[in-house]
Design a protein around this motif. Sequence first.
Motif, short mmCIF file in Angstrom:
data_model
loop_
_atom_site.label_atom_id
_atom_site.label_comp_id
_atom_site.label_asym_id
_atom_site.label_seq_id
_atom_site.Cartn_x
_atom_site.Cartn_y
_atom_site.Cartn_z
N SER A 145 -4.37 -2.27 0.83
CA SER A 145 -3.48 -3.02 1.45
C SER A 145 -3.43 -3.33 3.12
O SER A 145 -3.08 -4.64 3.72
CB SER A 145 -2.08 -3.37 0.61
OG SER A 145 -1.93 -2.93 0.83
N LEU A 146 -3.07 -2.10 3.24
CA LEU A 146 -3.01 -1.65 5.07
C LEU A 146 -3.88 -2.08 5.35
O LEU A 146 -4.13 -3.29 6.47
CB LEU A 146 -2.19 -0.59 5.00
CG LEU A 146 -2.45 -0.37 6.84
CD1 LEU A 146 -1.64 -1.00 7.58
CD2 LEU A 146 -1.50 1.34 6.73
N ILE A 170 5.89 -1.03 5.80
CA ILE A 170 6.20 0.32 5.43
C ILE A 170 7.52 0.24 3.99
O ILE A 170 8.69 0.88 4.47
CB ILE A 170 5.76 1.17 5.70
CG1 ILE A 170 4.36 0.54 6.54
CG2 ILE A 170 4.50 2.16 4.44
CD1 ILE A 170 3.03 0.45 6.22
N TRP A 189 -1.31 7.73 7.43
CA TRP A 189 -0.92 6.69 8.11
C TRP A 189 0.09 6.17 9.80
O TRP A 189 -0.49 5.66 10.45
CB TRP A 189 -0.03 6.05 7.70
CG TRP A 189 -0.54 5.33 6.18
CD1 TRP A 189 -1.60 5.59 5.56
CD2 TRP A 189 -0.14 4.17 5.08
NE1 TRP A 189 -2.37 5.35 4.59
CE2 TRP A 189 -1.02 4.34 3.89
CE3 TRP A 189 0.93 3.11 5.07
CZ2 TRP A 189 -0.31 3.87 2.97
CZ3 TRP A 189 1.51 2.85 4.09
CH2 TRP A 189 0.30 2.80 3.07
N GLU A 232 -3.12 2.29 1.02
CA GLU A 232 -3.97 2.11 2.43
C GLU A 232 -4.48 1.25 2.43
O GLU A 232 -5.14 0.13 2.51
CB GLU A 232 -4.23 3.31 2.35
CG GLU A 232 -5.09 3.40 3.79
CD GLU A 232 -6.05 4.64 3.31
OE1 GLU A 232 -7.16 4.93 4.40
OE2 GLU A 232 -4.95 6.12 3.68
N TYR A 264 -4.75 -6.11 5.21
CA TYR A 264 -3.61 -6.66 6.14
C TYR A 264 -3.92 -6.77 7.55
O TYR A 264 -4.61 -8.12 8.57
CB TYR A 264 -1.95 -6.21 6.32
CG TYR A 264 -1.16 -7.22 7.07
CD1 TYR A 264 -0.83 -8.15 6.18
CD2 TYR A 264 -0.78 -6.64 8.39
CE1 TYR A 264 -0.02 -9.30 6.88
CE2 TYR A 264 0.27 -7.33 9.26
CZ TYR A 264 0.15 -8.68 8.57
OH TYR A 264 1.39 -9.65 8.97
N ILE A 279 3.89 -3.63 2.25
CA ILE A 279 2.52 -2.66 2.71
C ILE A 279 2.62 -1.41 2.12
O ILE A 279 3.36 -0.66 2.62
CB ILE A 279 1.83 -2.74 3.72
CG1 ILE A 279 1.62 -4.74 4.93
CG2 ILE A 279 0.16 -1.96 3.82
CD1 ILE A 279 1.06 -4.18 5.83
N ASP A 280 2.54 -1.14 0.64
CA ASP A 280 2.69 -0.10 0.07
C ASP A 280 1.15 1.10 -0.48
O ASP A 280 1.43 1.81 -1.09
CB ASP A 280 3.85 -0.31 -1.19
CG ASP A 280 2.90 -1.31 -2.41
OD1 ASP A 280 1.58 -1.94 -2.57
OD2 ASP A 280 3.73 -1.15 -2.91
N SER A 294 5.98 -7.77 8.43
CA SER A 294 4.65 -7.95 7.43
C SER A 294 5.11 -8.34 5.93
O SER A 294 6.57 -7.56 6.10
CB SER A 294 3.30 -7.45 7.41
OG SER A 294 3.57 -5.35 7.06
N LEU A 307 5.06 -3.60 10.96
CA LEU A 307 4.48 -3.39 9.18
C LEU A 307 5.52 -2.97 8.24
O LEU A 307 6.38 -2.36 8.59
CB LEU A 307 3.64 -2.33 9.44
CG LEU A 307 2.57 -2.64 9.77
CD1 LEU A 307 1.19 -1.44 10.64
CD2 LEU A 307 1.57 -3.78 9.79
#
Length: 168
Positions: free
Chosen positions: A111-112, A39, A142, A109, A115, A106-107, A103, A37
């Motif tokens: 979108s996390l 991040i 997270w 929660e 995904y 992802i910025d 990925s 991921l």
Amino acid sequence: MKIAILTQPLHINYGGILQAFAVQKILKDMGHEVITLDIPWKDAESKISLYVRIKLFIATLLLFLLNRLKAQDIVWPYNTRKRNRKLINYSMRSFINRIINLSPVIDTERSLKRYIKEKNIDVCVVGSDQVWRPMYSPNINWYFLNFLSDDANIKRIALSASFGTSDW
């Protein structure tokens, strides 16, 4: 199995980049579909405590007084990293993109969660190193996998995760 790896942002930490590559490669070699991921890093400058700033200043001053530094080398250590961070990040990004399956960025929660759901992730691996250290983690919650609902059938694995300090 589809595995998502959540580790520290892969920008300027060479050891972190190598461990991310190694974990991903081993899991791929075992036959899994793996993605790390992506991040984004949030600047931790404001999170550095006054105590750490004073220690850095004293260490720099002592090294100068002991003639281990030349006059032109006297710089605030954190600022040196800050000035070079963009350059290092730029040069490392192409390397990261070549060796690590990432990925999209992802910025949030939201979108996390989206995904993870869209990719039908079976396992979330958090690690390695100091992923549970608030100063180093873009969103500490997270890294405890709080974005996964309790009823999700997603396996949760901590791989060599640590706080990196005795005082959290």
